[in-house]
Write an enzyme that holds these catalytic residues in place. Structure first.
Site, PDB file in Angstrom:
ATOM      1  N   ASP A  24      53.624  21.659  57.346  1.00 52.34           N
ATOM      2  CA  ASP A  24      53.596  22.942  58.042  1.00 52.34           C
ATOM      3  C   ASP A  24      53.365  24.086  57.058  1.00 52.34           C
ATOM      4  OD1 ASP A  24      53.833  24.728  60.195  1.00 52.34           O
ATOM      5  OD2 ASP A  24      56.004  24.797  60.077  1.00 52.34           O
TER       6      ASP A  24
ATOM      7  N   HIS B 209      46.864  22.444  65.914  1.00 51.19           N
ATOM      8  CA  HIS B 209      48.141  21.800  66.264  1.00 51.19           C
ATOM      9  C   HIS B 209      48.415  21.950  67.753  1.00 51.19           C
ATOM     10  CE1 HIS B 209      52.329  22.438  67.503  1.00 51.19           C
ATOM     11  NE2 HIS B 209      52.592  21.382  66.754  1.00 51.19           N
TER      12      HIS B 209
ATOM     13  N   HIS C 288      47.070  26.099  63.010  1.00 52.27           N
ATOM     14  CA  HIS C 288      48.106  26.039  64.043  1.00 52.27           C
ATOM     15  C   HIS C 288      47.509  26.010  65.450  1.00 52.27           C
ATOM     16  CE1 HIS C 288      51.218  26.501  61.018  1.00 52.27           C
ATOM     17  NE2 HIS C 288      52.085  26.225  61.977  1.00 52.27           N
TER      18      HIS C 288
ATOM     19  N   HIS D 250      55.850  18.350  64.178  1.00 56.81           N
ATOM     20  CA  HIS D 250      55.018  19.560  64.138  1.00 56.81           C
ATOM     21  C   HIS D 250      54.156  19.576  62.878  1.00 56.81           C
ATOM     22  CE1 HIS D 250      54.072  23.882  64.558  1.00 56.81           C
ATOM     23  NE2 HIS D 250      54.375  23.983  63.280  1.00 56.81           N
TER      24      HIS D 250
END
Length: 389
Positions: free
Chosen positions: A184, A270, A267, A284
Site C-alpha cells: 500500500d 485497486h 488506488h 488491500h
C-alpha cells in the site's frame, strides 16, 4: 535503491493544503498507554474491536482505561466497513452516550469507526493492530458492500484525534499484513509524483503542498532501505529499528503522503479489482501492488524502475501478475469490469497526466503476466510463495 523520476514543478495560484491526525503515538508497549491518550478526548469512550482482536488486546486496553479512570464499553465488529456497520456503530454511540469512539483492529474496523464518529458528532481515535494500510491517519473512510466490493469514499472535516500503534502488537501479527502495508505504502510516491505533475486536487481538499509530496517520497525511501529487514524481523515477531521505521512509513508517512500528496491510478485500479470476486481474498495492499505496477506500465516508466519494483516486491511476497490475484490474461470480460470501475467518473485515475481509457487499462493489466515473469526469470526469483498455484 532506484531513484524514480521527479515530478515537474507545480504551478502557482492554487490553494494548497496539508491535513494530519491531531496526535500520532508509536512504539513497543504503546497500547498500555492508550487510556492516557484517550482520556483528554472524552470521558465515556466506546471501543469497537472484533472478537479476535479483543482476545489479544482486551486485557491491556481494560487495564489502561482503568488506570486513566475511564469506563470500558466494547462492541464487536464484522468484516467490512459497510454503510450498515457505520450506522450501527453511530447508533451505539448515541445509546451509550459516548463522547469518543475508539477503533481497535484493522483498516475496516478503523474506517467504520471514523465514519460513525463523524456521523454521531463525536471525536474518534485509531488504534491499528496491523501496519497493513495507511487508513488509520486519514480523514476519509472506504465503504464497501456486504460482499466486499468498493462502494464509495466518505470524507470528513478532520483527521483522527489520536492514532496509536503498538509495534510489538504489529510484530506479533502474521507477516503477510506488514508486507501488505508495504504494498500500500509503495504506491504513495508513485501516485503523488503523478499528481504533482498535474496539480490535481488531493483528498486534503487542495493541490499538493511540497510537504505532502516530500512525505510521500520519504515513505518510498524508508521502505526501499528497510522493508526487507523489517519483514525478516517480523517473521520472528521481533521489533527492530527497521520495523519501527517501516511501521511509521506504512502508517504515518504513507497516510500523510496519500492524503495530502494525492492518489492516482494505483488506488483506482485497486478499487476496480474489488469489483470482481476473484480478488476478495486478497489484502488491500496486495491489490494496490498490482495497481502500482500497472500505473508504471501506463506511464511508460523507465525499464530499470519497473525491474527494480518487480524484484523488490517479489522478494517481499507481493503479487505482480494477474494469476497471483486470481485472474488471467484471457479473462477479458473480468478485466474490462475492473477497468470500467477503475475509470469511473470521480475515480483518482483521472489525476494522471494523461487520459486512461478502458482498453488502455485492460492491455496494461494483461501485460503484467509476461512482464513480471520475465523479470523474475532473469533475476532467478520464484513467484511469491503465498501466491503460487
Amino acid at each position: 535503491m532506484p531513484t524514480p523520476s521527479e515530478p515537474a514543478p507545480a504551478g502557482a495560484g492554487a490553494v494548497r493544503t496539508l491535513i494530519a491526525p491531531l496526535r500520532y503515538v508509536q512504539g513497543r508497549g504503546a497500547l498500555a498507554r492508550v487510556g492516557e491518550f484517550v482520556a483528554p478526548l472524552g470521558r465515556t469512550p466506546l471501543v469497537v474491536a472484533d472478537d479476535a482482536v479483543w482476545g489479544f488486546t482486551g486485557g491491556t486496553v481494560r487495564d489502561s482505561f482503568a488506570a486513566a479512570g475511564l469506563p470500558l464499553v466494547r462492541d464487536g465488529f464484522g468484516t467490512y466497513a459497510t454503510a450498515a456497520a457505520v450506522e450501527a456503530i453511530a447508533a451505539r454511540i448515541g445509546e451509550t452516550g459516548s463522547d469518543v469512539v475508539v477503533g481497535v483492529g484493522g483498516g475496516s474496523t478503523i474506517d467504520a469507526v471514523k465514519a460513525a464518529g463523524h456521523l454521531a458528532g463525536v471525536r474518534w481515535a485509531s488504534v491499528p493492530t496491523l501496519a497493513s494500510t495507511d487508513a488509520p491517519c486519514s480523514a476519509l473512510s472506504v465503504i464497501y458492500t456486504e460482499e466486499g466490493a468498493f462502494e464509495e469514499y466518505r470524507f470528513f472535516p478532520r483527521n483522527p484525534d489520536l492514532v496509536l500503534v503498538d509495534t510489538q502488537v504489529v510484530a506479533n501479527a502474521p507477516v503477510r499484513f506488514l508486507v501488505a502495508g508495504v504494498g500500500d505504502a509503495l504506491a504513495t510516491w508513485v501516485e503523488a509524483r503523478a499528481v504533482a505533475r498535474t496539480d490535481s486536487e488531493t483528498m486534503a481538499g487542495g493541490v499538493p503542498t511540497l510537504t505532502g509530496t516530500a512525505l510521500a517520497r520519504l515513505s518510498w525511501d524508508v521502505l526501499w532501505e528497510n522493508a526487507e529487514s523489517a519483514v525478516e524481523a517480523v517473521r520472528h515477531h521481533l521489533v527492530t529499528p527497521a520495523v519501527e521505521k517501516v511501521v511509521e512509513a506504512n502508517t504515518l508517512l504513507s497516510g500523510l503522503g496519500f492524503e495530502s500528496g494525492g492518489l492516482a491510478a494505483a488506488h483506482a485500479i485497486h478499487n476496480g479489482l474489488t469489483a470482481v470476486p476473484h480478488t476478495h481474498g486478497l489484502t488491500h495492499g496486495e491489490k494496490v501492488n498490482i495497481g502500482t505496477l500497472t500505473q508504471l506500465v501506463l506511464e511508460g516508466a523507465p525499464r530499470a524502475e519497473i525491474v527494480a519494483f518487480v524484484e523488490l516486491t517479489t522478494r517481499l511476497g507481493l503479487p505482480n501478475t494477474l494469476t497471483e490475484v486470481g485472474l488471467g490474461v484471457d479473462d477479458v470480460d473480468a478485466l474490462t469490469t475492473v477497468a470500467r470501475a477503475a475509470t469511473a467518473e470521480g475515480e483518482t485515475i483521472h489525476a494522471m497526466p494523461f487520459a486512461v481509457r478502458v482498453p488502455d487499462l485492460v492491455d496494461a493489466l494483461r501485460s503484467l503476466e509476461t512482464l513480471s515473469t520475465t523479470i523474475r526469470d532473469r533475476a532467478a526469483l520464484p513467484a511469491p510463495a503465498a501466491h503460487r498455484a
